[in-house]
Motif scaffolding. Structure first.
Motif, PDB file in Angstrom:
ATOM      1  N   VAL A   1      23.061 101.109 -31.509  1.00 35.91           N
ATOM      2  CA  VAL A   1      23.921 101.333 -30.346  1.00 35.91           C
ATOM      3  C   VAL A   1      24.454 100.003 -29.826  1.00 35.91           C
ATOM      4  O   VAL A   1      25.659  99.848 -29.579  1.00 35.91           O
ATOM      5  CB  VAL A   1      23.154 102.086 -29.239  1.00 35.91           C
TER       6      VAL A   1
ATOM      7  N   GLY B   1      27.853  99.425 -27.796  1.00 33.40           N
ATOM      8  CA  GLY B   1      27.216 100.130 -26.694  1.00 33.40           C
ATOM      9  C   GLY B   1      26.282  99.230 -25.919  1.00 33.40           C
ATOM     10  O   GLY B   1      26.140  98.033 -26.208  1.00 33.40           O
TER      11      GLY B   1
ATOM     12  N   ILE C   1      26.838 104.774 -24.183  1.00 29.15           N
ATOM     13  CA  ILE C   1      26.938 105.155 -25.588  1.00 29.15           C
ATOM     14  C   ILE C   1      28.411 105.305 -25.949  1.00 29.15           C
ATOM     15  O   ILE C   1      29.110 106.144 -25.368  1.00 29.15           O
ATOM     16  CB  ILE C   1      26.197 106.481 -25.859  1.00 29.15           C
TER      17      ILE C   1
ATOM     18  N   LEU D   1      29.907 106.951 -31.444  1.00 23.70           N
ATOM     19  CA  LEU D   1      28.524 107.212 -31.853  1.00 23.70           C
ATOM     20  C   LEU D   1      28.045 108.597 -31.445  1.00 23.70           C
ATOM     21  O   LEU D   1      26.973 109.032 -31.864  1.00 23.70           O
ATOM     22  CB  LEU D   1      27.582 106.158 -31.251  1.00 23.70           C
TER      23      LEU D   1
END
Length: 409
Positions: A38, A43, A79, A83
């Motif tokens: 992530v 992210g 996020i 993803l």
């Protein structure tokens, strides 16, 4: 006598994110790789939180914990849109009137994420692949479902007496009928179950689905409303709702979150068990249509459980629930000394069923032993007797009120 012991504080049997890895190191590696993925994909995951076993007990479920003090409103994770697992049409900006179309897409994409080649599978795909098989009751074996329905006083594929009143999972029906999905393939079925148990709205969101549920300790929320926000621009955000001290666990609410309006009023402990596969801690909400009884149970500091009636109870309703307690005793006396293997069930199903048994038996005991004054007003109301002013209206979402006319009791 009650045939099985119940505790005043019910613990989670199966956390939504218990990792089905061969050992603790494997689980730690899966989680660490997911966080790095992530972060490496644009992210954000706060370095003030850690993902570990509750009470550092390697046999306990995992939770998300603060390792430093965290301010009120501080961002815990963002996020990126890329993803998040979603239907291809949703990814292209198309919105359907019917939820089924996006169901098909997100199930298919979840399946792809879990079955990608070793070179292509993402850390989130590996994480999903590690989850326990078919842990919600709508996806149990037929033998497991049959015994659970007997617990609730019904017959498989017909209405039950006690909640949840229908364990048939419509998502798997949609997957077969609407999506032309192969329900004979275990991986397809597992993907459908994971979407039921772990998705938020119509998205499968890494990291977000790792926060445990607790309505009494709920301390995080959505930063952006996924129903209305352009997530492709903002990403999927999670923030705190108050100041968090180091060492505290961070909790979500699966039915009373800041965007859970449709679930807030009627979606209680039986529905949490049905959809997510575990018995929630106190506070618990129980709605018994057959007796027109609706309560909230909360644990007090002295260990006692307080019963709050959300609709005034009646003698007729309490009598109905008292009879159900006797029936549950008979059920336990008949089955508790058997083994899950001789009944054709899995061990996970057997343990989960008895966890639910203890919870509903405890709830009925607290209700029937209450000294709340009894009145008959609730029986003069219509089928929407359970609705609280200003909240969910009958006919919204998925709740079906069972008829409770005098002829049926």
């Amino acid at each position: 006598m009650h045939a099985r012991r119940f505790a005043a504080s019910i613990t989670l049997l199966l956390s939504n994110h218990r990792i089905h890895a061969s050992n603790s190191e494997d689980a730690d590696t899966l989680t660490s790789n997911l966080i790095q993925w992530v972060r490496g994909s644009g992210g954000f995951v706060s370095d003030k939180i850690a993902f570990r076993h509750i009470n550092d007990d390697p046999t306990a479920p995992r939770g998300v914990f603060a390792v430093q003090d965290i301010d009120d409103g501080e961002t815990l994770a963002i996020i990126p849109w890329d993803l998040i697992i979603k239907s291809p049409e949703r990814a292209a900006g198309k919105v359907h009137d019917r939820w089924s179309h996006d169901d098909c897409g997100v199930i298919e994409e979840t399946l792809k994420a879990m079955t990608a080649s070793e070179d292509d599978i993402t850390p989130y795909g590996k994480y999903l692949l590690s989850q326990p098989l078919n842990y919600t009751v709508g996806f149990w074996t037929e033998a497991g479902q049959d015994l659970f329905v007997r617990l609730t006083g019904g017959i498989l594929y017909e209405n039950n007496t006690l909640p949840p009143t229908d364990i048939d999972d419509q998502l798997i029906w949609e997957f077969e009928k609407v999506c032309d999905g192969d329900v004979t393939d275990p991986m397809n079925v597992q993907a459908a179950m994971l979407v039921r148990a772990r998705s938020d709205y119509e998205y499968m969101v890494p990291i977000y689905d790792m926060f445990n549920h607790d309505n009494g300790k709920y301390n995080i929320q959505h930063k952006f409303n996924p129903y209305t926000s352009p997530l492709e621009e903002t990403g999927y955000g999670v923030i705190t709702t108050r100041k968090i001290n180091a060492g505290e666990e961070l909790y979500n609410s699966y039915n009373r979150c800041n965007i859970c309006d449709g679930y807030f009023d009627w979606f209680g402990t039986p529905e949490v068990f049905q959809h997510y596969g575990f018995v929630e801690n106190y506070p618990q909400r129980w709605l018994f249509d057959l007796a027109r009884v609706k309560v909230e149970l909360t644990a007090q500091d002295d260990g006692q459980v307080k019963v709050k009636f959300l609709v005034p109870p009646s003698k007729r309703g309490i009598d109905v629930l008292s009879k159900e307690l006797l029936r549950l005793n008979d059920f336990a006396n008949k089955y508790q000394h058997k083994s899950y293997a001789e009944l054709g069930m899995r061990g996970l199903e057997w343990n989960s069923m008895w966890e639910y048994y203890d919870a509903i038996y405890a709830a009925l005991t607290y209700i029937t032993e209450s000294t709340e004054p009894l009145v008959d007003d609730v029986w003069a109301l219509g089928d929407d007797w359970w609705v609280q002013e200003g909240t969910t209206k009958e006919g919204e979402d998925d709740h079906t009120v069972r008829k409770t006319s005098g002829d049926e009791l």
